[in-house]
Write a protein that holds these residues in place. Sequence first.
Motif, PDB file in Angstrom:
ATOM      1  N   VAL A 159       0.837  -1.202   0.000  1.00 29.51           N
ATOM      2  CA  VAL A 159       0.000   0.000   0.000  1.00 29.51           C
ATOM      3  C   VAL A 159       0.873   1.254   0.000  1.00 29.51           C
ATOM      4  N   GLY A 160       1.986   1.200   0.739  1.00 23.48           N
ATOM      5  CA  GLY A 160       2.910   2.339   0.741  1.00 23.48           C
ATOM      6  C   GLY A 160       3.355   2.700  -0.662  1.00 23.48           C
ATOM      7  N   SER A 161       3.682   1.688  -1.440  1.00 22.46           N
ATOM      8  CA  SER A 161       4.121   1.923  -2.816  1.00 22.46           C
ATOM      9  C   SER A 161       2.978   2.466  -3.676  1.00 22.46           C
ATOM     10  N   LEU A 162       1.777   1.941  -3.486  1.00 23.43           N
ATOM     11  CA  LEU A 162       0.620   2.434  -4.250  1.00 23.43           C
ATOM     12  C   LEU A 162       0.342   3.902  -3.938  1.00 23.43           C
ATOM     13  N   VAL A 163       0.431   4.268  -2.666  1.00 23.06           N
ATOM     14  CA  VAL A 163       0.197   5.665  -2.265  1.00 23.06           C
ATOM     15  C   VAL A 163       1.224   6.580  -2.932  1.00 23.06           C
ATOM     16  N   GLU A 164       2.483   6.152  -2.887  1.00 17.14           N
ATOM     17  CA  GLU A 164       3.566   6.963  -3.466  1.00 17.14           C
ATOM     18  C   GLU A 164       3.315   7.256  -4.945  1.00 17.14           C
ATOM     19  N   ARG A 165       2.753   6.268  -5.654  1.00 14.58           N
ATOM     20  CA  ARG A 165       2.528   6.443  -7.084  1.00 14.58           C
ATOM     21  C   ARG A 165       1.181   7.106  -7.387  1.00 14.58           C
ATOM     22  N   ALA A 166       0.188   6.860  -6.521  1.00 14.52           N
ATOM     23  CA  ALA A 166      -1.157   7.380  -6.816  1.00 14.52           C
ATOM     24  C   ALA A 166      -1.243   8.891  -6.618  1.00 14.52           C
ATOM     25  N   VAL A 167      -0.589   9.396  -5.572  1.00 12.01           N
ATOM     26  CA  VAL A 167      -0.786  10.801  -5.214  1.00 12.01           C
ATOM     27  C   VAL A 167      -0.334  11.753  -6.333  1.00 12.01           C
ATOM     28  N   PRO A 168       0.847  11.553  -6.923  1.00 10.00           N
ATOM     29  CA  PRO A 168       1.228  12.440  -8.040  1.00 10.00           C
ATOM     30  C   PRO A 168       0.241  12.341  -9.213  1.00 10.00           C
ATOM     31  N   GLU A 169      -0.281  11.161  -9.461  1.00  7.19           N
ATOM     32  CA  GLU A 169      -1.255  11.014 -10.551  1.00  7.19           C
ATOM     33  C   GLU A 169      -2.553  11.766 -10.251  1.00  7.19           C
ATOM     34  N   TRP A 170      -2.978  11.715  -9.006  1.00  5.32           N
ATOM     35  CA  TRP A 170      -4.171  12.476  -8.621  1.00  5.32           C
ATOM     36  C   TRP A 170      -3.941  13.983  -8.767  1.00  5.32           C
ATOM     37  N   ARG A 171      -2.711  14.437  -8.449  1.00  3.33           N
ATOM     38  CA  ARG A 171      -2.445  15.880  -8.549  1.00  3.33           C
ATOM     39  C   ARG A 171      -2.440  16.338 -10.004  1.00  3.33           C
ATOM     40  N   ILE A 172      -1.852  15.515 -10.888  1.00  7.77           N
ATOM     41  CA  ILE A 172      -1.874  15.833 -12.323  1.00  7.77           C
ATOM     42  C   ILE A 172      -3.317  15.851 -12.824  1.00  7.77           C
ATOM     43  N   THR A 173      -4.092  14.879 -12.374  1.00  6.14           N
ATOM     44  CA  THR A 173      -5.503  14.805 -12.778  1.00  6.14           C
ATOM     45  C   THR A 173      -6.267  16.033 -12.293  1.00  6.14           C
ATOM     46  N   LEU A 174      -5.995  16.427 -11.061  1.00  7.16           N
ATOM     47  CA  LEU A 174      -6.653  17.618 -10.502  1.00  7.16           C
ATOM     48  C   LEU A 174      -6.320  18.854 -11.329  1.00  7.16           C
ATOM     49  N   ASP A 175      -5.044  19.028 -11.656  1.00  5.03           N
ATOM     50  CA  ASP A 175      -4.643  20.158 -12.515  1.00  5.03           C
ATOM     51  C   ASP A 175      -5.470  20.177 -13.796  1.00  5.03           C
ATOM     52  N   ALA A 176      -5.568  19.010 -14.442  1.00  3.60           N
ATOM     53  CA  ALA A 176      -6.261  18.934 -15.735  1.00  3.60           C
ATOM     54  C   ALA A 176      -7.757  19.197 -15.581  1.00  3.60           C
ATOM     55  N   LEU A 177      -8.350  18.639 -14.537  1.00  4.37           N
ATOM     56  CA  LEU A 177      -9.795  18.803 -14.333  1.00  4.37           C
ATOM     57  C   LEU A 177     -10.156  20.263 -14.100  1.00  4.37           C
ATOM     58  N   LEU A 178      -9.286  20.970 -13.378  1.00  2.26           N
ATOM     59  CA  LEU A 178      -9.614  22.363 -13.034  1.00  2.26           C
ATOM     60  C   LEU A 178      -9.458  23.308 -14.225  1.00  2.26           C
ATOM     61  N   THR A 179      -8.901  22.826 -15.337  1.00  3.80           N
ATOM     62  CA  THR A 179      -8.874  23.659 -16.549  1.00  3.80           C
ATOM     63  C   THR A 179     -10.203  23.592 -17.296  1.00  3.80           C
ATOM     64  N   LEU A 180     -11.059  22.622 -16.967  1.00  2.00           N
ATOM     65  CA  LEU A 180     -12.343  22.489 -17.665  1.00  2.00           C
ATOM     66  C   LEU A 180     -13.307  23.568 -17.169  1.00  2.00           C
ATOM     67  N   PRO A 181     -13.997  24.255 -18.087  1.00  4.58           N
ATOM     68  CA  PRO A 181     -14.886  25.339 -17.656  1.00  4.58           C
ATOM     69  C   PRO A 181     -16.046  24.867 -16.777  1.00  4.58           C
ATOM     70  N   GLU A 182     -16.457  23.612 -16.946  1.00  5.61           N
ATOM     71  CA  GLU A 182     -17.602  23.115 -16.165  1.00  5.61           C
ATOM     72  C   GLU A 182     -17.201  22.649 -14.767  1.00  5.61           C
ATOM     73  N   VAL A 183     -15.900  22.618 -14.497  1.00  9.22           N
ATOM     74  CA  VAL A 183     -15.412  22.181 -13.182  1.00  9.22           C
ATOM     75  C   VAL A 183     -14.827  23.379 -12.439  1.00  9.22           C
ATOM     76  N   GLY A 184     -15.378  23.644 -11.263  1.00  6.58           N
ATOM     77  CA  GLY A 184     -14.881  24.774 -10.468  1.00  6.58           C
ATOM     78  C   GLY A 184     -14.186  24.254  -9.232  1.00  6.58           C
TER      79      GLY A 184
END
Lengths: 240, 240
Positions: free
Chosen positions: A110-135
């Motif tokens: 799980v430690g390894s999964l967390v280490e890899r998942a968190v950066p992916e979630w942050r990249i995803t968050l960046d991308a989602l917040l560029t969408l006009p329908e997502v605030g």
Amino acid sequence: MRFTSEQRLDDGVLEREFTLGEIPGTLWTPESAGPVPLILMAHNNGLPKGADRLVARARHGAAYGYAVATIDAAGCGDRPLSPADEQARADLRRAMRAGEPVDEILESLVGSLVERAVPEWRITLDALLTLPEVGGPVGYSGWTAVGIRLAAVEPRIAAAGFFAGGYVPHAQREEARQITIPLLFLLQWDDEGNPRQRALDLFDAFGSKAKTLHANVGGHTGTPWFEVEDGNRFFARHLT
Amino acid sequence: MRFTSEQRLDDGVLEREFTLGEIPGTLWTPESAGPVPLILMAHNNGLPKGADRLVARARHGAAYGYAVATIDAAGCGDRPLSPADEQARADLRRAMRAGEPVDEILESLVGSLVERAVPEWRITLDALLTLPEVGGPVGYSGWTAVGIRLAAVEPRIAAAGFFAGGYVPHAQREEARQITIPLLFLLQWDDEGNPRQRALDLFDAFGSKAKTLHANVGGHTGTPWFEVEDGNRFFARHLT
């Protein structure tokens, strides 16, 4: 972020599959125009993002008025496993069959999964917040271990609902003390694989002044549906 | 049952004081005509039935669509104390000042209050159910010790919300296993006078298949207002 499919569901929710580099995701948005708050719905590694009960929760959140997004993070859902992931899962299965303690294996897996998942979630968050329908603001819902790390490093997470149904590595149990955002901590009282006292200790550890524990009788998958509604109302208090 | 005052409040709720023999009570009913489900809202002995936060909860429940009733049971609120009550309270104050254990005193004090309160609640329930504007089913909200005994002996109680903020006598801790109606068990995580583990053990003991624990950070009087709304929704699931 590239949308690969789009479907208007009968509750008016728009469901879109996307890819972001190697990351596959799904975004559900309500019928209403205009930017709406975003909820990152993270599931643990045992379930793919298309699992029925995850999709039902996401659709309900979108029908309620949130943009809801999920991804299969590295090593999770339908993503390919690394040789180390394969080995850790084999070790876990073997130890469970043999009735041996699994904490050390889970700590590493799980430690390894967390280490890899968190950066992916942050990249995803960046991308989602560029969408006009997502605030914003942004909430987090689901997998506790990833959520603790994400909330610790990501100031854009304003509130979080954690499902205490999986192993939380030592590092995240320590990080819990740093978390001060409003929390809803959901626990199955008779969860087979998760010692109750460990979950209660984790709830106790969070630094948040607004933290609420919900516990229901039953095993890991027995969470009653009304907790989904309670979750939406929790986010309504803190994201709107 | 004799109504002694009547007031239409600005949320449309009708508030009526009543007496039933020696028992003083208050009934709040919604504007809507027709029989509505009833909630018995029992407070513990430390608060009179007119205390602001009890009245606010009751009015909110009535505005939501329930008939809500409360009484000052024998030895509670503004009712006269028996010499034995006076003595027990004096013993309790002395022991608390001296920092001595209070469990034995509370066992006797609260045990006696429960014995006297439950018959009064049953008489009140009989009287309330004769009113055309009060229907069923019947829920119970508040004081845990009285609620356990009442739910154990009174088949008309269909669901209960307990506030785990007071001493529960040994007899009621045992009776908890017999309780099988749906429960919402509300706990303040840092309640000064109520050991957390004892409350968690009590939650664990109930025989109900549908039982939910809500716990919030903070001391005895710190329950957030949204728990009142959650309580109304809990009763909506089981009384309507």
